[in-house]
Scaffold this motif. Sequence first.
Motif, PDB file in Angstrom:
ATOM      1  N   ALA A  26      -6.212   1.543  20.684  1.00 27.21           N
ATOM      2  CA  ALA A  26      -5.707   0.442  19.863  1.00 27.21           C
ATOM      3  C   ALA A  26      -5.120   0.962  18.556  1.00 27.21           C
ATOM      4  N   ARG A  27      -4.110   0.262  18.061  1.00 29.21           N
ATOM      5  CA  ARG A  27      -3.471   0.566  16.785  1.00 29.21           C
ATOM      6  C   ARG A  27      -3.503  -0.679  15.910  1.00 29.21           C
ATOM      7  N   LEU A  28      -3.528  -0.446  14.602  1.00 28.55           N
ATOM      8  CA  LEU A  28      -3.486  -1.566  13.666  1.00 28.55           C
ATOM      9  C   LEU A  28      -2.066  -2.087  13.516  1.00 28.55           C
ATOM     10  N   ILE A  29      -1.951  -3.384  13.288  1.00 27.95           N
ATOM     11  CA  ILE A  29      -0.678  -4.000  12.933  1.00 27.95           C
ATOM     12  C   ILE A  29      -0.941  -4.947  11.774  1.00 27.95           C
ATOM     13  N   ALA A  30      -0.083  -4.896  10.760  1.00 34.26           N
ATOM     14  CA  ALA A  30      -0.185  -5.814   9.622  1.00 34.26           C
ATOM     15  C   ALA A  30       1.096  -6.632   9.578  1.00 34.26           C
ATOM     16  N   GLY A  31       2.085  -6.179   8.793  1.00 35.00           N
ATOM     17  CA  GLY A  31       3.352  -6.911   8.772  1.00 35.00           C
ATOM     18  C   GLY A  31       4.161  -6.737  10.044  1.00 35.00           C
ATOM     19  N   GLY A  32       3.978  -5.602  10.713  1.00 34.26           N
ATOM     20  CA  GLY A  32       4.659  -5.353  11.984  1.00 34.26           C
ATOM     21  C   GLY A  32       6.059  -4.794  11.845  1.00 34.26           C
ATOM     22  N   SER A  75       1.983  -7.295   0.312  1.00 32.67           N
ATOM     23  CA  SER A  75       3.358  -7.122   0.772  1.00 32.67           C
ATOM     24  C   SER A  75       4.203  -6.520  -0.347  1.00 32.67           C
ATOM     25  N   PHE A  76       5.389  -6.049   0.009  1.00 33.37           N
ATOM     26  CA  PHE A  76       6.303  -5.528  -1.003  1.00 33.37           C
ATOM     27  C   PHE A  76       6.665  -6.617  -2.012  1.00 33.37           C
ATOM     28  N   THR A  77       6.823  -7.835  -1.542  1.00 37.38           N
ATOM     29  CA  THR A  77       7.108  -8.942  -2.448  1.00 37.38           C
ATOM     30  C   THR A  77       5.938  -9.183  -3.390  1.00 37.38           C
ATOM     31  N   ASP A  78       4.713  -9.135  -2.865  1.00 32.54           N
ATOM     32  CA  ASP A  78       3.526  -9.281  -3.712  1.00 32.54           C
ATOM     33  C   ASP A  78       3.538  -8.237  -4.829  1.00 32.54           C
ATOM     34  N   ILE A  79       3.859  -7.004  -4.476  1.00 27.48           N
ATOM     35  CA  ILE A  79       3.857  -5.909  -5.451  1.00 27.48           C
ATOM     36  C   ILE A  79       4.971  -6.097  -6.469  1.00 27.48           C
ATOM     37  N   GLU A  80       6.153  -6.424  -5.987  1.00 31.20           N
ATOM     38  CA  GLU A  80       7.303  -6.613  -6.866  1.00 31.20           C
ATOM     39  C   GLU A  80       7.047  -7.713  -7.888  1.00 31.20           C
ATOM     40  N   GLU A  81       6.365  -8.779  -7.487  1.00 35.33           N
ATOM     41  CA  GLU A  81       6.191  -9.949  -8.338  1.00 35.33           C
ATOM     42  C   GLU A  81       4.872  -9.954  -9.108  1.00 35.33           C
ATOM     43  N   SER A  82       3.998  -8.982  -8.867  1.00 36.50           N
ATOM     44  CA  SER A  82       2.675  -8.981  -9.484  1.00 36.50           C
ATOM     45  C   SER A  82       2.740  -8.742 -10.991  1.00 36.50           C
ATOM     46  N   PRO A  83       2.127  -9.602 -11.798  1.00 37.62           N
ATOM     47  CA  PRO A  83       2.057  -9.354 -13.244  1.00 37.62           C
ATOM     48  C   PRO A  83       1.304  -8.064 -13.570  1.00 37.62           C
ATOM     49  N   VAL A  84       0.309  -7.719 -12.768  1.00 37.18           N
ATOM     50  CA  VAL A  84      -0.443  -6.480 -13.000  1.00 37.18           C
ATOM     51  C   VAL A  84       0.468  -5.269 -12.825  1.00 37.18           C
ATOM     52  N   ILE A  85       1.243  -5.267 -11.751  1.00 40.49           N
ATOM     53  CA  ILE A  85       2.159  -4.154 -11.507  1.00 40.49           C
ATOM     54  C   ILE A  85       3.216  -4.091 -12.599  1.00 40.49           C
ATOM     55  N   ARG A  86       3.779  -5.216 -12.956  1.00 39.97           N
ATOM     56  CA  ARG A  86       4.825  -5.237 -13.981  1.00 39.97           C
ATOM     57  C   ARG A  86       4.301  -4.759 -15.330  1.00 39.97           C
ATOM     58  N   GLY A  87       3.043  -5.078 -15.618  1.00 43.27           N
ATOM     59  CA  GLY A  87       2.486  -4.712 -16.905  1.00 43.27           C
ATOM     60  C   GLY A  87       1.952  -3.292 -16.980  1.00 43.27           C
ATOM     61  N   CYS A  88       1.543  -2.743 -15.850  1.00 43.62           N
ATOM     62  CA  CYS A  88       0.865  -1.434 -15.862  1.00 43.62           C
ATOM     63  C   CYS A  88       1.690  -0.333 -15.208  1.00 43.62           C
ATOM     64  N   PRO A 102      14.891  -9.238   1.830  1.00 41.57           N
ATOM     65  CA  PRO A 102      13.774 -10.116   1.479  1.00 41.57           C
ATOM     66  C   PRO A 102      12.817 -10.402   2.633  1.00 41.57           C
ATOM     67  N   GLN A 103      13.354 -10.558   3.849  1.00 45.05           N
ATOM     68  CA  GLN A 103      12.469 -10.871   4.971  1.00 45.05           C
ATOM     69  C   GLN A 103      11.491  -9.737   5.248  1.00 45.05           C
ATOM     70  N   ILE A 104      11.983  -8.497   5.193  1.00 46.96           N
ATOM     71  CA  ILE A 104      11.109  -7.345   5.413  1.00 46.96           C
ATOM     72  C   ILE A 104      10.114  -7.214   4.269  1.00 46.96           C
ATOM     73  N   ARG A 105      10.569  -7.409   3.033  1.00 44.29           N
ATOM     74  CA  ARG A 105       9.669  -7.297   1.890  1.00 44.29           C
ATOM     75  C   ARG A 105       8.576  -8.359   1.932  1.00 44.29           C
ATOM     76  N   ASN A 106       8.869  -9.509   2.500  1.00 41.68           N
ATOM     77  CA  ASN A 106       7.860 -10.563   2.608  1.00 41.68           C
ATOM     78  C   ASN A 106       6.774 -10.223   3.629  1.00 41.68           C
ATOM     79  N   MET A 107       7.112  -9.410   4.623  1.00 43.24           N
ATOM     80  CA  MET A 107       6.168  -9.100   5.702  1.00 43.24           C
ATOM     81  C   MET A 107       5.556  -7.696   5.578  1.00 43.24           C
ATOM     82  N   GLY A 108       6.379  -6.714   5.252  1.00 39.58           N
ATOM     83  CA  GLY A 108       5.899  -5.340   5.204  1.00 39.58           C
ATOM     84  C   GLY A 108       4.871  -5.132   4.107  1.00 39.58           C
ATOM     85  N   THR A 109       3.917  -4.222   4.329  1.00 39.09           N
ATOM     86  CA  THR A 109       2.818  -3.982   3.398  1.00 39.09           C
ATOM     87  C   THR A 109       2.820  -2.536   2.921  1.00 39.09           C
TER      88      THR A 109
END
Length: 299
Positions: A26-32, A75-88, A102-109
């Motif tokens: 078995a292999r893991l899948i997240a965003g796919g 996700s990449f979108t989570d990281i891009e939009e995170s106040p913690v990431i932007r501030g630190c 955008p579609q890949i950034r919304n799904m990929g992790t």
Amino acid sequence: MFDIQSYQKAESVNDAIRLLGEDPEARLIAGGTDVLIKLREFKGFSRLVDIQGLPELKPIVREADGTVRVGSGASFTDIEESPVIRGCIPMLGESAASVAGPQIRNMGTIGGNLCNGAVSADTCAPVLALNGYLNIRGPQGERTIPALGFHTGPGRVALRQDEVLLSVEFRPEDWQGWGAAYHKYAMREAMDIATIGCAAAVRLDGAAISGIRLAYSVSAPIPVRCPGAEATALGRSVTPEDLPATLAAISAAVEKDVQPRTSWRANRDFRMHIIRTLAERVIARCVVRAVELQEAASC
């Protein structure tokens, strides 16, 4: 059609570890966004354990001691939009913003991006330049390892089949006071995989470089740091008069740290030209940001 022979949805990280242990294939899948491509083109990806959306893997937090922890399921979108990431560590957000559309950034992790083992993965060089650590859990418990050395060869990482990457952590001494930047060179920019990715972080003592980390993707069989170029940079002046010579010395030294190859996407000489050019461009940007941090700290 995808040749999926087995699909199981994990209810937690520990459940995922159990399911992986029960099925050695078995292999893991997240965003796919990587695994589904491999499922179509390669053998060995038809038995899946889905960890997408697990709350344990999503948080992006700054802890009390200043450590920034990014869940592997962010996700990449989570990281891009995170106040913690932007501030630190805004450089990590820059790299996330450079991934595909955008579609890949919304799904990929970020976890999938690192664990896929692709030398072109956009977050690999930034994680190395920020001296990241990887928190991993398996049947024997949890372990934390440096991101440097996690990639062991093309498409290979130091993650056992029954382990799950929990998070990536960035310790305060590795980002506070460091100016950092990332640049991805690609033929079609964000919509293409990187021809070369370059990330760096610079710390200054007055007008001299007191700390530097320079990392690349697609410049060797695995993402790499550049110890020779880093050693060359230490102690050099970054005053407006001296900076061009400092950047030229680093650019020349980096050639011994990398092993670019010729492929259908770019030949070796072209890649080396980009590697040297990006060393100067990215480190110059880091210096500007490090100076800004010095000025802010003195106010």
